[in-house]
Scaffold this motif. Structure first.
Motif, short mmCIF file in Angstrom:
data_model
loop_
_atom_site.label_atom_id
_atom_site.label_comp_id
_atom_site.label_asym_id
_atom_site.label_seq_id
_atom_site.Cartn_x
_atom_site.Cartn_y
_atom_site.Cartn_z
N MET A 154 0.81 -1.22 0.00
CA MET A 154 0.00 0.00 0.00
C MET A 154 0.85 1.27 0.00
O MET A 154 0.35 2.34 -0.27
CB MET A 154 -0.94 0.01 1.20
CG MET A 154 -1.93 -1.15 1.21
SD MET A 154 -2.97 -1.23 -0.27
CE MET A 154 -3.91 0.27 -0.10
N GLU A 155 2.14 1.19 0.30
CA GLU A 155 2.99 2.37 0.30
C GLU A 155 3.62 2.54 -1.07
O GLU A 155 4.39 1.68 -1.52
CB GLU A 155 4.08 2.24 1.37
CG GLU A 155 3.53 2.16 2.79
CD GLU A 155 4.63 1.97 3.80
OE1 GLU A 155 5.82 2.03 3.40
OE2 GLU A 155 4.32 1.77 4.97
N TYR A 156 3.33 3.65 -1.69
CA TYR A 156 3.80 3.85 -3.06
C TYR A 156 4.00 5.34 -3.29
O TYR A 156 3.05 6.13 -3.23
CB TYR A 156 2.78 3.29 -4.05
CG TYR A 156 3.28 3.22 -5.48
CD1 TYR A 156 3.89 2.06 -5.96
CD2 TYR A 156 3.14 4.30 -6.35
CE1 TYR A 156 4.35 1.98 -7.26
CE2 TYR A 156 3.60 4.23 -7.64
CZ TYR A 156 4.20 3.07 -8.11
OH TYR A 156 4.65 3.00 -9.40
N ASP A 157 5.24 5.72 -3.57
CA ASP A 157 5.59 7.10 -3.92
C ASP A 157 5.71 7.17 -5.44
O ASP A 157 6.67 6.64 -6.02
CB ASP A 157 6.90 7.50 -3.24
CG ASP A 157 7.20 8.98 -3.41
OD1 ASP A 157 6.89 9.55 -4.48
OD2 ASP A 157 7.76 9.59 -2.47
N VAL A 158 4.77 7.82 -6.07
CA VAL A 158 4.71 7.83 -7.53
C VAL A 158 5.97 8.44 -8.12
O VAL A 158 6.59 7.87 -9.05
CB VAL A 158 3.45 8.59 -8.00
CG1 VAL A 158 3.43 8.67 -9.53
CG2 VAL A 158 2.19 7.91 -7.50
N ASP A 159 6.41 9.58 -7.61
CA ASP A 159 7.60 10.25 -8.15
C ASP A 159 8.85 9.41 -7.94
O ASP A 159 9.68 9.28 -8.84
CB ASP A 159 7.76 11.63 -7.50
CG ASP A 159 6.62 12.57 -7.83
OD1 ASP A 159 6.12 12.50 -8.97
OD2 ASP A 159 6.21 13.35 -6.96
N LEU A 160 9.01 8.86 -6.74
CA LEU A 160 10.20 8.08 -6.43
C LEU A 160 10.29 6.82 -7.28
O LEU A 160 11.35 6.49 -7.82
CB LEU A 160 10.22 7.73 -4.95
CG LEU A 160 11.40 6.87 -4.48
CD1 LEU A 160 12.72 7.60 -4.71
CD2 LEU A 160 11.24 6.50 -3.01
N TYR A 161 9.19 6.13 -7.39
CA TYR A 161 9.20 4.90 -8.18
C TYR A 161 9.50 5.18 -9.64
O TYR A 161 10.18 4.39 -10.31
CB TYR A 161 7.87 4.16 -8.03
CG TYR A 161 7.82 3.21 -6.86
CD1 TYR A 161 7.81 1.84 -7.04
CD2 TYR A 161 7.81 3.69 -5.55
CE1 TYR A 161 7.77 0.96 -5.97
CE2 TYR A 161 7.77 2.84 -4.47
CZ TYR A 161 7.76 1.47 -4.69
OH TYR A 161 7.75 0.61 -3.62
N TRP A 162 8.98 6.29 -10.17
CA TRP A 162 9.26 6.61 -11.57
C TRP A 162 10.73 6.98 -11.76
O TRP A 162 11.36 6.56 -12.74
CB TRP A 162 8.37 7.76 -12.03
CG TRP A 162 8.65 8.17 -13.45
CD1 TRP A 162 9.35 9.26 -13.86
CD2 TRP A 162 8.28 7.46 -14.62
NE1 TRP A 162 9.43 9.28 -15.23
CE2 TRP A 162 8.77 8.19 -15.72
CE3 TRP A 162 7.56 6.29 -14.86
CZ2 TRP A 162 8.58 7.78 -17.04
CZ3 TRP A 162 7.38 5.89 -16.17
CH2 TRP A 162 7.88 6.63 -17.24
N GLU A 163 11.31 7.73 -10.83
CA GLU A 163 12.71 8.11 -10.95
C GLU A 163 13.64 6.91 -10.83
O GLU A 163 14.70 6.87 -11.44
CB GLU A 163 13.06 9.15 -9.88
CG GLU A 163 12.39 10.50 -10.06
CD GLU A 163 12.85 11.19 -11.34
OE1 GLU A 163 14.00 10.97 -11.77
OE2 GLU A 163 12.04 11.96 -11.91
N CYS A 164 13.24 5.91 -10.06
CA CYS A 164 14.09 4.73 -9.85
C CYS A 164 13.83 3.62 -10.85
O CYS A 164 14.44 2.54 -10.75
CB CYS A 164 13.88 4.20 -8.42
SG CYS A 164 14.42 5.33 -7.12
N ASN A 165 12.97 3.85 -11.82
CA ASN A 165 12.64 2.81 -12.81
C ASN A 165 13.79 2.68 -13.81
O ASN A 165 14.03 3.57 -14.63
CB ASN A 165 11.34 3.18 -13.52
CG ASN A 165 10.88 2.09 -14.47
OD1 ASN A 165 11.48 1.02 -14.56
ND2 ASN A 165 9.81 2.36 -15.19
N LEU A 166 14.51 1.59 -13.75
CA LEU A 166 15.68 1.40 -14.61
C LEU A 166 15.30 1.22 -16.07
O LEU A 166 16.14 1.42 -16.95
CB LEU A 166 16.47 0.16 -14.13
CG LEU A 166 17.03 0.25 -12.71
CD1 LEU A 166 17.75 -1.04 -12.35
CD2 LEU A 166 17.94 1.45 -12.55
#
Length: 359
Positions: A154-166
């Motif tokens: 349930m914890e999801y940071d949209v900006d962080l996950y997009w920036e860390c997407n290899l």
């Protein structure tokens, strides 16, 4: 260039997990669909309403890759029994049909890597029975094994996950297009063949219409031509099909004669003897007192013998037909063919001429 639309159930690893694209995002990165329909169960609806993670990631990808998809979201907030196979087979079919009706010229992609096993199985089974071609696509995991669970659900940071997407920098295609056989097409082909063997071209075309997108366009055109010829409406056949059927380059009179003879032959082979006799005109000539017994051979050939002379323009069968009467004949019997066709039709061994009008 082929255009695509995507139908995708949403699973636990969508849109990004373990610093890589989830299946839905990865398919969109490769195929760049014009429309994406997301199917959300109860748990996924809660995540979607919390942070809009699915649509937000898809919009970011579209801006980066240079395409602009229409995003449709099918929410099922009460759907908690996501393991029921029968439900999804009935649930997905109208959604896929509606997508195809909106985008009939696009190839429909089915994401068979996201969602529950029941969702994946239902989509793969539907691919084999839909009346139009689809493209099932599955994606391999980045580690080529089961995805590890490294983050809370349930914890999801949209900006962080997009920036860390290899995959934004080191993209490796993990999509694999499924190989399948459309079972609906195979079943309907058998039905069409059965109708063709029975000379029922209208029924064959009716079976072919719902699966027109799966058939060769030339095959459908030939079925339409066959129905038109049964209706003695050969003029409505497309010119390119007429060329294949040998209906070009001959006089209209020759074509009409050949088409009518083939129509009578078809009636005889189908066992429609009432239509055969009515089409031959024999009952009418019997009522008029004309001696004209039909000769039906084992191969279905037929002819008329013993024509009597009549006054005016009714002295022979082809003159009488110009006044709206019926006639009968067969290409194997030159005695009753017009003078223009007499030379091109071989006479059967031992056959004698029956015509009495001298034509």
């Amino acid at each position: 260039m082929c255009k695509y639309i995507l139908f995708s159930p949403i699973g636990g690893t969508d849109p990004i997990a373990n610093e890589r694209d989830g299946s839905m995002l990865h398919i969109c990165r490769k195929y760049k669909p014009d429309c994406v329909m997301l199917y959300l169960s109860k748990e996924m609806v809660e995540r979607h309403r919390r942070d809009d993670r699915y649509c937000d990631s898809l919009r970011r990808l579209a801006a980066q890759e240079g395409f602009s998809p229409e995003i449709l979201v099918e929410e099922r907030p009460k759907l908690s029994e996501v393991q029921v196979y029968d439900f999804f087979f009935q649930e997905f079919r109208p959604l896929l049909l509606s997508l195809h009706s909106r985008f009939p010229e696009h190839r429909l992609i089915l994401n068979i890597a996201s969602g529950t096993p029941a969702m994946k199985s239902a989509l793969y089974l539907l691919a084999a029975f839909l009346p139009f071609p689809v493209l099932p696509v599955q994606t391999a995991t980045p580690v080529k094994a089961q995805n590890p669970r490294l983050e809370p659900r349930m914890e999801y940071d949209v900006d962080l996950y997009w920036e860390c997407n290899l995959d934004n920098e080191d993209y490796i295609d993990r999509c694999r297009e499924g190989q399948y056989e459309n079972l609906n097409l195979q079943l309907q082909k058998r039905n069409i063949s059965a109708h063709l063997r029975a000379y029922d071209y209208a029924a064959a075309l009716a079976v072919a219409e719902p699966i027109r997108a799966l058939l060769n366009p030339g095959a459908v055109a030939l079925l339409e031509a066959a129905r038109a010829r049964v209706e003695l409406n050969w003029r409505s056949i497309k010119p390119e099909v007429k060329g294949e059927l040998g209906l070009l380059g001959s006089s209209q009179r020759r074509i009409e004669l050949a088409e009518y003879l083939l129509w009578l032959q078809m009636k005889q082979r189908r066992g429609d003897l009432a239509d055969f006799l009515r089409g031959s005109g024999w009952p009418q000539r019997r009522r008029r007192g004309i001696r004209c017994p039909p000769i039906v051979t084992a191969g279905g050939a037929f002819a008329a013998a013993g024509w009597q002379r009549m006054r005016g323009d009714r002295k022979c069968w082809h003159c009488w037909s110009r006044r709206g009467g019926a006639w009968m004949g067969h290409s194997s019997y030159p005695a009753i063919t017009p003078r223009s066709l007499r030379k091109s039709v071989p006479r059967m061994p031992g056959q004698r001429r029956f015509s009495s009008c001298g034509k």
